[in-house]
Design a protein around this motif. Structure first.
Motif, PDB file in Angstrom:
ATOM      1  N   MET A  70       0.763  -1.185  -0.110  1.00  0.00           N
ATOM      2  CA  MET A  70      -0.125   0.041  -0.073  1.00  0.00           C
ATOM      3  C   MET A  70       0.849   1.270   0.196  1.00  0.00           C
ATOM      4  SD  MET A  70      -3.128  -0.811   2.533  1.00  0.00           S
ATOM      5  CE  MET A  70      -2.265  -1.554   3.720  1.00  0.00           C
ATOM      6  N   LEU A  71       1.884   1.199   0.662  1.00  0.00           N
ATOM      7  CA  LEU A  71       2.763   2.660   0.629  1.00  0.00           C
ATOM      8  C   LEU A  71       3.398   2.545  -0.552  1.00  0.00           C
ATOM      9  CD1 LEU A  71       4.626   4.393   2.159  1.00  0.00           C
ATOM     10  CD2 LEU A  71       6.299   2.768   2.602  1.00  0.00           C
ATOM     11  N   ALA A  72       3.784   1.552  -1.302  1.00  0.00           N
ATOM     12  CA  ALA A  72       4.337   1.814  -2.552  1.00  0.00           C
ATOM     13  C   ALA A  72       3.266   2.303  -3.604  1.00  0.00           C
ATOM     14  CB  ALA A  72       5.092   0.611  -3.279  1.00  0.00           C
ATOM     15  N   ALA A  73       2.084   1.914  -3.704  1.00  0.00           N
ATOM     16  CA  ALA A  73       0.955   2.450  -4.404  1.00  0.00           C
ATOM     17  C   ALA A  73       0.502   3.764  -4.079  1.00  0.00           C
ATOM     18  CB  ALA A  73      -0.450   1.458  -3.818  1.00  0.00           C
ATOM     19  N   SER A  74       0.649   4.193  -2.869  1.00  0.00           N
ATOM     20  CA  SER A  74       0.289   5.608  -2.443  1.00  0.00           C
ATOM     21  C   SER A  74       1.472   6.530  -2.946  1.00  0.00           C
ATOM     22  CB  SER A  74       0.252   5.572  -0.816  1.00  0.00           C
ATOM     23  OG  SER A  74       1.694   5.473  -0.180  1.00  0.00           O
ATOM     24  N   LEU A  75       2.657   5.917  -3.278  1.00  0.00           N
ATOM     25  CA  LEU A  75       3.693   6.934  -3.650  1.00  0.00           C
ATOM     26  C   LEU A  75       3.790   6.753  -5.162  1.00  0.00           C
ATOM     27  CD1 LEU A  75       6.252   6.716  -0.972  1.00  0.00           C
ATOM     28  CD2 LEU A  75       4.888   8.362  -1.323  1.00  0.00           C
ATOM     29  N   ASN A  76       3.006   5.987  -5.656  1.00  0.00           N
ATOM     30  CA  ASN A  76       2.797   5.612  -7.419  1.00  0.00           C
ATOM     31  C   ASN A  76       4.233   4.732  -7.656  1.00  0.00           C
ATOM     32  OD1 ASN A  76       1.504   5.590  -9.879  1.00  0.00           O
ATOM     33  ND2 ASN A  76       2.486   7.381 -10.407  1.00  0.00           N
ATOM     34  N   LEU A  77       4.739   3.914  -6.978  1.00  0.00           N
ATOM     35  CA  LEU A  77       6.041   3.269  -7.375  1.00  0.00           C
ATOM     36  C   LEU A  77       5.903   1.838  -7.875  1.00  0.00           C
ATOM     37  CD1 LEU A  77       8.210   4.553  -4.269  1.00  0.00           C
ATOM     38  CD2 LEU A  77       8.030   5.637  -6.503  1.00  0.00           C
ATOM     39  N   PRO A  78       6.693   1.371  -8.472  1.00  0.00           N
ATOM     40  CA  PRO A  78       6.631  -0.107  -8.824  1.00  0.00           C
ATOM     41  C   PRO A  78       6.868  -0.987  -7.647  1.00  0.00           C
ATOM     42  CG  PRO A  78       7.961   1.123 -10.499  1.00  0.00           C
ATOM     43  CD  PRO A  78       7.597   2.093  -9.225  1.00  0.00           C
ATOM     44  N   PHE A  79       6.142  -1.995  -7.543  1.00  0.00           N
ATOM     45  CA  PHE A  79       6.188  -2.792  -6.384  1.00  0.00           C
ATOM     46  C   PHE A  79       6.420  -4.290  -6.718  1.00  0.00           C
ATOM     47  CE2 PHE A  79       4.007  -5.674  -3.172  1.00  0.00           C
ATOM     48  CZ  PHE A  79       4.959  -5.260  -2.023  1.00  0.00           C
ATOM     49  N   TYR A  80       7.559  -4.952  -6.122  1.00  0.00           N
ATOM     50  CA  TYR A  80       8.002  -6.273  -6.465  1.00  0.00           C
ATOM     51  C   TYR A  80       7.705  -7.085  -4.913  1.00  0.00           C
ATOM     52  CZ  TYR A  80       9.830  -3.424 -10.211  1.00  0.00           C
ATOM     53  OH  TYR A  80       9.966  -2.621 -11.192  1.00  0.00           O
ATOM     54  N   VAL A  81       7.258  -8.144  -4.964  1.00  0.00           N
ATOM     55  CA  VAL A  81       7.198  -8.925  -3.717  1.00  0.00           C
ATOM     56  C   VAL A  81       7.504 -10.204  -3.955  1.00  0.00           C
ATOM     57  CG1 VAL A  81       4.572  -9.210  -3.928  1.00  0.00           C
ATOM     58  CG2 VAL A  81       5.835  -9.361  -1.453  1.00  0.00           C
ATOM     59  N   THR A  82       8.011 -11.172  -3.144  1.00  0.00           N
ATOM     60  CA  THR A  82       8.185 -12.741  -3.228  1.00  0.00           C
ATOM     61  C   THR A  82       7.879 -13.024  -1.748  1.00  0.00           C
ATOM     62  OG1 THR A  82       9.585 -14.299  -4.139  1.00  0.00           O
ATOM     63  CG2 THR A  82      10.672 -12.644  -2.883  1.00  0.00           C
ATOM     64  N   GLN A  83       7.506 -14.363  -1.847  1.00  0.00           N
ATOM     65  CA  GLN A  83       7.528 -15.174  -0.708  1.00  0.00           C
ATOM     66  C   GLN A  83       8.474 -16.462  -0.591  1.00  0.00           C
ATOM     67  OE1 GLN A  83       3.497 -16.050   0.904  1.00  0.00           O
ATOM     68  NE2 GLN A  83       2.716 -14.064   0.476  1.00  0.00           N
ATOM     69  N   PHE A  84       8.862 -16.663   0.737  1.00  0.00           N
ATOM     70  CA  PHE A  84       9.886 -17.766   0.671  1.00  0.00           C
ATOM     71  C   PHE A  84       9.582 -18.700   1.608  1.00  0.00           C
ATOM     72  CE2 PHE A  84      12.759 -14.047  -0.606  1.00  0.00           C
ATOM     73  CZ  PHE A  84      13.114 -14.543  -1.883  1.00  0.00           C
ATOM     74  N   ASP A  85       9.762 -20.049   1.640  1.00  0.00           N
ATOM     75  CA  ASP A  85       9.635 -21.028   2.670  1.00  0.00           C
ATOM     76  C   ASP A  85      11.195 -20.866   3.322  1.00  0.00           C
ATOM     77  OD1 ASP A  85       9.648 -23.238   4.366  1.00  0.00           O
ATOM     78  OD2 ASP A  85       8.187 -24.444   2.725  1.00  0.00           O
ATOM     79  N   THR A  86      11.357 -20.008   4.185  1.00  0.00           N
ATOM     80  CA  THR A  86      12.821 -19.920   4.521  1.00  0.00           C
ATOM     81  C   THR A  86      13.291 -21.257   5.385  1.00  0.00           C
ATOM     82  OG1 THR A  86      12.270 -17.525   4.821  1.00  0.00           O
ATOM     83  CG2 THR A  86      14.303 -17.988   5.718  1.00  0.00           C
ATOM     84  N   LYS A  87      12.312 -21.436   6.413  1.00  0.00           N
ATOM     85  CA  LYS A  87      12.614 -22.709   7.348  1.00  0.00           C
ATOM     86  C   LYS A  87      13.033 -23.978   6.530  1.00  0.00           C
ATOM     87  CE  LYS A  87      10.449 -21.170  11.379  1.00  0.00           C
ATOM     88  NZ  LYS A  87       9.446 -21.622  12.412  1.00  0.00           N
ATOM     89  N   LYS A  88      12.559 -24.417   5.273  1.00  0.00           N
ATOM     90  CA  LYS A  88      12.681 -25.383   4.445  1.00  0.00           C
ATOM     91  C   LYS A  88      13.869 -25.065   3.883  1.00  0.00           C
ATOM     92  CE  LYS A  88      10.769 -28.075   0.607  1.00  0.00           C
ATOM     93  NZ  LYS A  88       9.899 -27.965  -0.497  1.00  0.00           N
ATOM     94  N   TYR A  89      14.330 -23.907   3.193  1.00  0.00           N
ATOM     95  CA  TYR A  89      15.386 -23.580   2.666  1.00  0.00           C
ATOM     96  C   TYR A  89      16.634 -23.757   3.563  1.00  0.00           C
ATOM     97  CZ  TYR A  89      19.118 -21.092   0.001  1.00  0.00           C
ATOM     98  OH  TYR A  89      20.397 -20.797  -0.508  1.00  0.00           O
ATOM     99  N   ALA A  90      16.553 -23.502   4.947  1.00  0.00           N
ATOM    100  CA  ALA A  90      17.492 -23.486   5.872  1.00  0.00           C
ATOM    101  C   ALA A  90      17.859 -24.907   6.343  1.00  0.00           C
ATOM    102  CB  ALA A  90      17.011 -22.781   7.216  1.00  0.00           C
ATOM    103  N   GLN A  91      16.876 -25.778   6.456  1.00  0.00           N
ATOM    104  CA  GLN A  91      16.880 -27.000   6.675  1.00  0.00           C
ATOM    105  C   GLN A  91      17.801 -27.973   5.722  1.00  0.00           C
ATOM    106  OE1 GLN A  91      12.880 -28.627   7.540  1.00  0.00           O
ATOM    107  NE2 GLN A  91      12.985 -27.602   9.720  1.00  0.00           N
ATOM    108  N   GLU A  92      17.343 -27.843   4.245  1.00  0.00           N
ATOM    109  CA  GLU A  92      17.737 -28.310   3.222  1.00  0.00           C
ATOM    110  C   GLU A  92      19.242 -27.854   2.964  1.00  0.00           C
ATOM    111  OE1 GLU A  92      15.495 -27.175  -0.160  1.00  0.00           O
ATOM    112  OE2 GLU A  92      13.513 -28.569   0.393  1.00  0.00           O
ATOM    113  N   ASN A  93      19.817 -26.842   3.406  1.00  0.00           N
ATOM    114  CA  ASN A  93      21.007 -26.317   3.150  1.00  0.00           C
ATOM    115  C   ASN A  93      21.910 -26.257   4.382  1.00  0.00           C
ATOM    116  OD1 ASN A  93      21.094 -25.001   0.042  1.00  0.00           O
ATOM    117  ND2 ASN A  93      19.257 -24.489   0.871  1.00  0.00           N
ATOM    118  N   LYS A  94      21.248 -26.642   5.442  1.00  0.00           N
ATOM    119  CA  LYS A  94      21.935 -26.721   6.773  1.00  0.00           C
ATOM    120  C   LYS A  94      22.731 -25.469   6.932  1.00  0.00           C
ATOM    121  CE  LYS A  94      22.845 -31.746   6.065  1.00  0.00           C
ATOM    122  NZ  LYS A  94      23.811 -32.765   5.689  1.00  0.00           N
ATOM    123  N   VAL A  95      21.922 -24.462   7.053  1.00  0.00           N
ATOM    124  CA  VAL A  95      22.174 -23.059   7.715  1.00  0.00           C
ATOM    125  C   VAL A  95      21.093 -22.338   8.517  1.00  0.00           C
ATOM    126  CG1 VAL A  95      23.579 -22.619   5.345  1.00  0.00           C
ATOM    127  CG2 VAL A  95      21.135 -22.007   5.595  1.00  0.00           C
TER     128      VAL A  95
END
Length: 443
Positions: A70-95
């Protein structure tokens, strides 16, 4: 009022970007990144907003994503978003979860920067973040590069908020009535950085109330020292490091003369992944027998007579490759062997080529690594010689022994030690009618 003059001055002094550049802003929704967004908007730079949802705080994470959208929209700026399964990535890569989030976000930011043609990625780290980074590095152990902590600019990453500390950011957000969202995980001491921030830094500030300013000045000095060291190392590298086709050679005699030895050798070998502990082992083994080896994640260093030789690490055994009459080329690690035929009885004195009597070959031929027990009759000789003894006589470095292709006939004979010597039994004679030519090339 927003500190636009100071913001612009910091950008200009550190040459963070040029007029006309497009900047991708990493915005979490917290005070730091939201203030950075308003500063960029106020000075008229073309920007886009990128937000990562790491799915670590359930509804709160979704709240943050919605707020930034909403903040990006109010300022009329391009918005890019992504979602991660961070815990799964951490387990798979042992970090750790923190390291997983860091890796995921930087990779995604760079993808968006490339896809959408932004020139730089702006991160909202400030002076307190720099202090915490230096303290973490010191606690875990670090070289001089870890002492400067966070730099204003590194490659495509810029940090234009390093002219402010946390208290100044809090004050600016309040005075300018800027909306933001609070990350509840910032109050948890389960994370190393939070523990430093909440439990260590306050005690240091009791000793030095101007801690951020002092660290900022120290960091600048350490960064200059690192630049000076880099120039010194480059000059030394030009004098003592010899780059050849089969590896990087450094004279043991010249290593012995380095002063300070451990620091300079570490800087010389750092690009090849060698750690300080490995450097200590190398130094203590400089007088060891030829053949002593050391391994980093990507390279190996070998004491070879009077030199330390650094080569890319590779599997000692490469899968057998097969030559059929129709085969034109075969790749063997970083090398390539080409096969051609001719009826012209010609021969070149060229170690990179073997000229073989085709009538004596039994296909398929095998291209493989040297094996213990291999023997052949070197061209021009009458008696068998072990390939291992031939390597010794030719003073072949250990790293080349394990990577040299051996061409084997269908009957098990060694036909050619690629790039070195062919077998006398397969040379051209007056009765030869057709010639098979094998040539060694580098991919």
């Amino acid at each position: 009022m927003l500190p636009l003059t100071q913001f612009q001055d910091f950008i200009d002094q550190n040459k963070l970007f040029s007029p006309g550049n497009r900047i991708l802003l990493a915005v979490s929704g917290g005070k730091d990144s939201v203030l950075m967004l308003h500063l960029f908007k106020a000075i008229g730079v073309e920007v886009g907003v990128a937000h990562c949802n790491f799915n670590l705080r359930a509804d709160e994470a979704q709240r943050d994503e919605n707020f930034v959208k909403m903040l990006a929209a109010s300022l009329n700026l391009p918005f890019y978003v992504t979602q991660f399964d961070t815990k799964k990535y951490a387990q798979e890569n042992k970090v750790s979860t923190q390291m997983a989030a860091r890796s995921l976000r930087y990779q995604w930011f760079e993808e968006i920067r490339n896809e959408e043609n932004y020139d730089f990625i702006a991160l909202a780290q400030h002076q307190n973040d720099a202090v915490e980074t230096v303290l973490i590095n010191l606690t875990r152990g670090t070289g001089i590069s870890g002492l400067h902590g966070i730099l204003p600019k590194r490659a495509r990453l810029i940090r234009p908020m390093l002219f402010l500390n946390r208290q100044e950011i809090d004050q600016l957000v309040d005075e300018n009535d800027i909306s933001y969202v609070e990350d509840s995980s910032n109050l948890s001491t389960n994370y190393t950085r939070n523990k430093i921030r909440l439990e260590v830094v306050p005690h240091l500030q009791e000793i030095n109330p101007n801690l951020e300013k002092t660290f900022t000045e120290n960091i600048a000095r350490f960064a200059e020292i690192e630049q000076f060291l880099a120039l010194r190392v480059k000059k030394i590298e030009e004098k003592i490091v010899v780059k050849k086709g089969d590896g990087i050679y450094i004279s043991l005699h010249k290593i012995a003369k380095l002063n300070p030895q451990k620091l300079l050798l570490f800087e010389l070998l750092k690009p090849y992944g060698f750690t300080e502990s490995l450097i200590a082992e190398v130094i203590s083994s400089l007088k060891s027998l030829s053949g002593t080896q050391f391994f980093s994640a990507s390279h190996q260093a070998i004491i070879n007579r009077n030199n330390l030789v650094i080569v890319e690490k590779h599997a000692d055994v490469i899968e057998n490759q097969f030559f059929h009459p129709v085969t034109k080329t075969i790749s063997f690690g970083a090398l390539q062997i080409a096969q051609t035929f001719t009826e012209e009885l010609k021969y070149e004195s060229n170690k990179q080529k073997a000229f073989v009597d085709l009538n004596k070959l039994i296909y398929p031929l095998i291209l493989r690594n040297w094996q213990n027990g291999d023997k052949f009759i070197p061209l021009g000789m009458r008696n068998f010689k072990k390939v291992s003894d031939f390597f010794i006589d030719e003073k072949v470095p250990l790293h080349l022994k394990t990577s040299t292709p051996i061409l084997i006939n269908g009957n098990g004979d060694v036909v050619w030690i690629a790039g070195m010597r062919q077998d006398n039994r397969y040379k051209l004679t007056a009765t030869t009618k057709k010639v098979a030519i094998f040539e060694l090339k580098i991919n």
